[in-house]
Design a protein around this motif. Structure first.
Motif, mmCIF file in Angstrom:
data_model
loop_
_atom_site.group_PDB
_atom_site.id
_atom_site.type_symbol
_atom_site.label_atom_id
_atom_site.label_comp_id
_atom_site.label_asym_id
_atom_site.label_seq_id
_atom_site.Cartn_x
_atom_site.Cartn_y
_atom_site.Cartn_z
ATOM 1 N N THR A 1 0.997 -1.247 -0.023
ATOM 2 C CA THR A 1 0.134 0.053 -0.106
ATOM 3 C C THR A 1 0.893 1.250 0.075
ATOM 4 O OG1 THR A 1 -1.847 -0.979 1.177
ATOM 5 C CG2 THR A 1 -1.814 1.418 1.259
ATOM 6 N N ASN B 1 2.282 1.679 -3.429
ATOM 7 C CA ASN B 1 1.306 2.167 -4.503
ATOM 8 C C ASN B 1 1.226 3.545 -4.212
ATOM 9 O OD1 ASN B 1 0.670 -0.545 -5.237
ATOM 10 N ND2 ASN B 1 -1.112 -0.606 -4.126
ATOM 11 N N SER B 2 1.178 4.319 -3.005
ATOM 12 C CA SER B 2 1.258 5.674 -2.936
ATOM 13 C C SER B 2 2.379 6.355 -3.225
ATOM 14 C CB SER B 2 1.055 6.174 -1.513
ATOM 15 O OG SER B 2 -0.295 5.822 -0.850
ATOM 16 N N VAL C 1 2.100 6.372 -7.360
ATOM 17 C CA VAL C 1 1.088 7.257 -7.938
ATOM 18 C C VAL C 1 1.380 8.614 -7.865
ATOM 19 C CG1 VAL C 1 -0.547 7.354 -6.088
ATOM 20 C CG2 VAL C 1 -1.445 7.311 -8.393
ATOM 21 N N SER C 2 2.097 8.679 -6.560
ATOM 22 C CA SER C 2 2.535 10.322 -6.275
ATOM 23 C C SER C 2 3.439 10.689 -7.467
ATOM 24 C CB SER C 2 2.966 10.381 -4.941
ATOM 25 O OG SER C 2 1.589 10.153 -4.219
ATOM 26 N N PRO D 1 -8.388 8.492 -4.363
ATOM 27 C CA PRO D 1 -8.200 6.963 -4.304
ATOM 28 C C PRO D 1 -9.493 5.968 -3.600
ATOM 29 C CG PRO D 1 -6.206 7.880 -3.359
ATOM 30 C CD PRO D 1 -7.319 9.144 -3.243
ATOM 31 N N GLY E 1 -10.192 4.501 -6.437
ATOM 32 C CA GLY E 1 -9.120 3.547 -6.361
ATOM 33 C C GLY E 1 -9.506 2.114 -6.770
ATOM 34 N N TYR F 1 -7.026 -0.525 -6.060
ATOM 35 C CA TYR F 1 -5.756 0.084 -5.706
ATOM 36 C C TYR F 1 -5.662 0.716 -4.528
ATOM 37 C CZ TYR F 1 -1.258 2.087 -7.379
ATOM 38 O OH TYR F 1 0.127 2.556 -7.470
ATOM 39 N N ARG F 2 -4.946 0.197 -3.486
ATOM 40 C CA ARG F 2 -5.000 0.756 -2.364
ATOM 41 C C ARG F 2 -3.772 1.816 -2.137
ATOM 42 N NH1 ARG F 2 -4.594 -4.747 -1.798
ATOM 43 N NH2 ARG F 2 -2.580 -4.512 -1.307
ATOM 44 N N THR F 3 -3.873 2.887 -1.621
ATOM 45 C CA THR F 3 -3.185 3.868 -1.039
ATOM 46 C C THR F 3 -2.950 4.069 0.412
ATOM 47 O OG1 THR F 3 -4.616 5.839 -1.350
ATOM 48 C CG2 THR F 3 -3.484 4.976 -3.333
#
Length: 554
Positions: A61, A64-65, A68-69, A220, A224, A227-229
């Motif tokens: 997780t 993933n953040s 995406v960031s 998200p 999301g 897709y976990r953030t």
């Protein structure tokens, strides 16, 4: 001697009040969640942190953040820089209107854009159905990684645009003329001359964009799906722990703060190594464009801006449609607005009332902090200045959890200063979070005011306090107003902290929009989003009128 002592005491007293306020409403809440994360059953333990790093689910997780960031930051830098370059270098029609549209795209709440794109490119979205029925395209998928990146990029590239536009105004045209005389033109001029001069600005913009993307949970949460953030994880873990042990949620919050602090320090170190100042004796003069160059610039500029405001435009349109829950039926109506005012009238009022009171605190504190950090600089005021930047890097969800932990008398709370559930905690949270914008803008403005002006006033018998109130503040007013407008707009679109701290009496429009979307009341959500966009536009027009400027930059 007595008069001088009184003046000294005024500045010392203001420093102490500001310091105590930060200790009470920033440091103490963060220390409280740190204590809750580190102590299990009254004993010091790292179990909560070990749980996070030992399970792939949690670590994935976090990755993933970051993913995406970083992607959203890179795309925002590319789009925002190219757009600002076109605005600075070329003449074309509609610049003022286009710039206002860019700001509107930037200042709207990210989750509003996510909700709009669901209506446009969701499984039953307007564009999705048209492409499928008219052109035979397979159904598009706005959900997951690609959808989050799309929303973040279109919502955050305007921040880069504002930063770069401000930097380009400080760039001397003679540099570009010299480069052109040596045959450096077009793309080569951008990559070899302009971009190296923009490095400090791009680093500052990249930090802001990355932190906004990394800390946002509304987008998200809505699109999301699988897709976990990390912000969604922090929020969901804390909500699931309410009424019980929230130590693991606190550990996640501390991890988020640590990551943000590391990124901030790295950015600051790199920025200091690449820092330099520019002064523009001859500002850049936009040139006329012709032929294919004109076609591509118009296509690129108008295309990107049209895409960025498309979600808000479609929301405004849908707010006038007849609706039945999640379904828009044929025909037009004002029922969504009637229901919004009937059911959410208090939320609309709170969106103006609470941020307005927070703005008063921001103006007072920012003015004093900027003056203390520039004119009264010492180790104590430097510490205050450093503390003022902490909210800049702390995610809103984390700050909300910290406030609940520190100021809640219920289970899991510290029992000290019970303000959870009141308007006061909303006002304080907004003030603390958005204060850095006005401080930085005020500091930049104050740096441009020569101390000799204040010294001249003192030589004519004016006290330092009188000089500060009647000479210094009016001269730095442009910076104060600029920062205040930015603080105000981000306050009325705030969600991540408010979603945790609100109750039925303090619900704001952003919280109302979010909850109505989750309930499937798309018409009411669209009406509220339109009103929020209207508040943003009016704020920007007010800023441009007060500042007597046709352009906006950072």
């Amino acid at each position: 001697m007595k008069k001088s002592l009184q003046q000294m005491n005024i500045w010392l007293l203001s420093s102490i009040i500001i310091f105590i306020s930060y200790i009470l409403f920033l440091i103490y809440p963060i220390v409280t969640i740190l204590k809750q994360a580190l102590f299990v059953d009254g004993h010091l333990s790292l179990d909560n942190f070990l749980t996070f790093f030992s399970k792939e689910y949690y670590f994935e997780t976090l990755f993933n953040s970051f993913k995406v960031s970083v992607v959203a930051t890179v795309l925002s830098l590319v789009v925002g820089t190219l757009l600002a370059y076109c605005f600075a270098m070329f003449r074309f029609k509609g610049k003022k209107v286009l710039q206002i549209l860019v700001i509107i795209a930037s200042m709207s709440a990210p989750f509003v854009g996510a909700y709009s794109w669901i209506l446009l490119l969701g499984r039953n979205g307007v564009i999705t159905k048209w492409l499928s029925s008219a052109l035979g395209f397979p159904k598009l998928d706005i959900y997951g990684f690609s959808g989050i990146v799309l929303v973040f990029t279109l919502q955050l590239f305007p921040l880069v645009f504002l930063y770069v536009s401000g930097a380009l105004k400080s760039m001397d045209n003679s540099l570009l003329e010299a480069a052109e005389s040596m045959g450096v033109k077009g793309i080569k001029r951008l990559t070899h001359i302009v971009l190296p001069l923009l490095v400090p600005t791009l680093l500052a913009a990249a930090l802001l964009v990355f932190m906004r993307a990394f800390s946002d949970f509304g987008t998200p949460m809505l699109i999301g799906e699988g897709y976990r953030t990390f912000p969604v994880l922090v929020y969901s873990q804390f909500i699931s722990e309410v009424g019980g042990n929230s130590a693991f949620a606190s550990a996640l919050a501390i991890i988020a703060i640590s990551i943000a602090l590391i990124i901030f320090l790295i950015q600051k170190y790199v920025a200091q190594k690449n820092s330099f100042s520019m002064s523009s004796l001859h500002s850049i003069e936009p040139k006329a464009i012709h032929g294919w160059q004109k076609f591509f610039i118009y296509l690129g500029v108008y295309g990107v801006i049209a895409l960025s405001v498309l979600p808000q435009t479609y929301l405004i349109y849908t707010s006038f449609l007849k609706t039945s829950g999640m379904i828009f039926v044929p025909g037009y109506s004002l029922d969504s607005y009637r229901q919004a005012f009937d059911r959410m009238g208090t939320s609309i009022l709170n969106t103006l009332r609470i941020p307005l009171m927070a703005l008063v605190l921001v103006l007072i504190f920012a003015t004093f902090i900027s003056y203390l950090s520039v004119r009264k600089r010492n180790p104590f005021t430097s510490l205050i200045d450093s503390m003022s930047m902490i909210p800049y890097i702390v995610p809103g969800t984390v700050l909300g959890i910290a406030f609940i932990t520190a100021f809640n008398t219920g289970i899991g709370g510290s029992g000290f200063l019970a303000i959870i559930g009141t308007s006061f905690v909303m006002i304080v949270s907004l003030s603390v979070r958005r204060l850095p914008y006005t401080i930085r803008s005020s500091v930049a403005s104050l740096h441009q005011i020569s101390p000799s002006i204040e010294e001249a006033a003192a030589s004519l018998g004016s006290s330092r306090l009188n000089t500060f109130a009647k000479i210094t503040i009016p001269m730095m007013m442009s910076g104060i107003i600029s920062g205040a407008i930015l603080s105000w707009i981000t306050m009325i679109s705030e969600l991540s902290t408010s979603i945790l701290l609100y109750n039925v009496n303090t619900k704001t429009m952003t919280v109302a929009i979010y909850t109505e979307v989750l309930r499937g009341n798309y018409g009411i959500a669209a009406a509220l989003s339109t009103l929020l966009t209207g508040f943003t536009v009016l704020s920007l027009l007010l800023f441009m009128k007060v500042s007597k400027s046709d352009s906006i930059s950072m």
